[in-house]
Design a protein around this motif. Sequence first.
Motif, PDB file in Angstrom:
ATOM      1  N   UNK A  71       0.629  -1.464  -0.096  1.00 41.01           N
ATOM      2  CA  UNK A  71       0.093   0.485   0.246  1.00 41.01           C
ATOM      3  C   UNK A  71       1.014   1.217  -0.023  1.00 41.01           C
ATOM      4  N   UNK A  72       1.447   1.653   0.670  1.00 40.75           N
ATOM      5  CA  UNK A  72       2.489   2.271   0.939  1.00 40.75           C
ATOM      6  C   UNK A  72       3.638   2.767  -0.213  1.00 40.75           C
ATOM      7  N   UNK A  73       3.972   1.908  -0.885  1.00 41.04           N
ATOM      8  CA  UNK A  73       4.481   1.923  -2.343  1.00 41.04           C
ATOM      9  C   UNK A  73       3.062   2.311  -3.846  1.00 41.04           C
ATOM     10  N   UNK A  74       2.027   2.091  -3.456  1.00 39.99           N
ATOM     11  CA  UNK A  74       1.747   2.653  -4.227  1.00 39.99           C
ATOM     12  C   UNK A  74       1.320   3.838  -3.697  1.00 39.99           C
ATOM     13  N   UNK A  75       1.047   4.229  -3.086  1.00 40.71           N
ATOM     14  CA  UNK A  75       0.429   5.659  -2.596  1.00 40.71           C
ATOM     15  C   UNK A  75       1.824   6.494  -3.006  1.00 40.71           C
ATOM     16  N   UNK A  76       3.201   5.861  -2.377  1.00 38.09           N
ATOM     17  CA  UNK A  76       3.897   6.860  -3.440  1.00 38.09           C
ATOM     18  C   UNK A  76       4.286   7.081  -4.418  1.00 38.09           C
TER      19      UNK A  76
ATOM     20  N   UNK B 238       3.794  10.845  -6.336  1.00 39.70           N
ATOM     21  CA  UNK B 238       5.231  11.088  -7.811  1.00 39.70           C
ATOM     22  C   UNK B 238       4.012  11.379  -8.663  1.00 39.70           C
ATOM     23  N   UNK B 239       2.729  11.130  -9.233  1.00 36.40           N
ATOM     24  CA  UNK B 239       2.049  11.146 -10.294  1.00 36.40           C
ATOM     25  C   UNK B 239       0.434  12.187 -10.068  1.00 36.40           C
TER      26      UNK B 239
ATOM     27  N   UNK C  92      -1.420  12.726  -8.123  1.00 38.94           N
ATOM     28  CA  UNK C  92      -3.252  12.456  -8.107  1.00 38.94           C
ATOM     29  C   UNK C  92      -3.060  12.843  -7.063  1.00 38.94           C
ATOM     30  N   UNK C  93      -4.780  13.442  -6.740  1.00 36.02           N
ATOM     31  CA  UNK C  93      -5.451  14.805  -5.546  1.00 36.02           C
ATOM     32  C   UNK C  93      -5.504  13.471  -4.230  1.00 36.02           C
ATOM     33  N   UNK C  94      -5.364  13.707  -3.388  1.00 36.04           N
ATOM     34  CA  UNK C  94      -4.526  13.140  -2.401  1.00 36.04           C
ATOM     35  C   UNK C  94      -6.153  12.300  -1.476  1.00 36.04           C
ATOM     36  N   UNK C  95      -7.205  12.946  -1.756  1.00 37.18           N
ATOM     37  CA  UNK C  95      -7.832  11.944  -1.191  1.00 37.18           C
ATOM     38  C   UNK C  95      -8.389  10.710  -1.567  1.00 37.18           C
ATOM     39  N   UNK C  96      -7.645  10.339  -3.348  1.00 37.18           N
ATOM     40  CA  UNK C  96      -7.575   9.303  -3.785  1.00 37.18           C
ATOM     41  C   UNK C  96      -6.696   8.430  -2.970  1.00 37.18           C
ATOM     42  N   UNK C  97      -5.557   8.622  -2.382  1.00 41.15           N
ATOM     43  CA  UNK C  97      -4.474   8.458  -1.292  1.00 41.15           C
ATOM     44  C   UNK C  97      -5.481   7.324  -0.195  1.00 41.15           C
ATOM     45  N   UNK C  98      -6.586   7.556   0.094  1.00 42.69           N
ATOM     46  CA  UNK C  98      -6.948   7.626   1.222  1.00 42.69           C
ATOM     47  C   UNK C  98      -7.837   6.523   1.213  1.00 42.69           C
TER      48      UNK C  98
ATOM     49  N   UNK D 202      -2.964   5.224 -15.000  1.00 41.19           N
ATOM     50  CA  UNK D 202      -1.605   5.719 -15.570  1.00 41.19           C
ATOM     51  C   UNK D 202      -0.620   5.538 -16.116  1.00 41.19           C
ATOM     52  N   UNK D 203       0.082   3.947 -15.540  1.00 45.20           N
ATOM     53  CA  UNK D 203       1.317   3.111 -16.632  1.00 45.20           C
ATOM     54  C   UNK D 203       0.278   1.674 -17.278  1.00 45.20           C
ATOM     55  N   UNK D 204       1.179   2.597 -18.596  1.00 44.62           N
ATOM     56  CA  UNK D 204       0.411   0.441 -19.353  1.00 44.62           C
ATOM     57  C   UNK D 204       1.221  -0.482 -18.728  1.00 44.62           C
ATOM     58  N   UNK D 205       0.870  -1.646 -19.441  1.00 46.79           N
ATOM     59  CA  UNK D 205       1.225  -2.922 -18.274  1.00 46.79           C
ATOM     60  C   UNK D 205       3.093  -3.543 -18.346  1.00 46.79           C
TER      61      UNK D 205
END
Length: 189
Positions: free
Chosen positions: A135-140, A144-145, A147-153, A166-169
Amino acid sequence: MNDLEIRKNFHRKKLQRHHANKNTLVIDELGLNHGKNRADIAVINGSLIGYEIKSNNDSLLRLKQQVQAYNSIFNKNYIIIGTRYKKIIYRYIPDWWGIIISEKSKRHAINFCLIRKAYKNKYIKPISVARLLWRSEAIEILEQNRVPSKLLKKPRETLYKSITEIYNTNSLLRLTIEYLKKRNNWRYP
């Protein structure tokens, strides 16, 4: 010859160069899709390679589900089997999976024979790859991209879905490999 004997000898005889390479990570029992399945051995370098072990003592009952899990994540997949499954394994795995047979010699050494080479997996699911991240890696990554901070919760599944948007495969695979390799307190065999 059981799973543990096969695994131990495979590490020693076939994965030695991977263990010696500081840019490669070899993990036993890598959880897939939040632990619904586990890869017996995962080799993480410029790609993800999965190894499933089926000794003569093992059943093939769960193999269909395991194949689906491996297919959703790994660039290449191999199955290491005992001689019991030599003739029937082809019915259980895709034709692009590699096959390695483990046999015990007369002197009780375990030997491995490549029966079929693995080819590139075309069925990787980005969401399954994203689930390898903590989870912490996904948030990081999302921070970096910008995204709105509310998404991180939001729940981690929402975070993973956002990353796949955001990323292709291929980019997601490279990014996930980077994060797996730089983890602290990571398990080693």
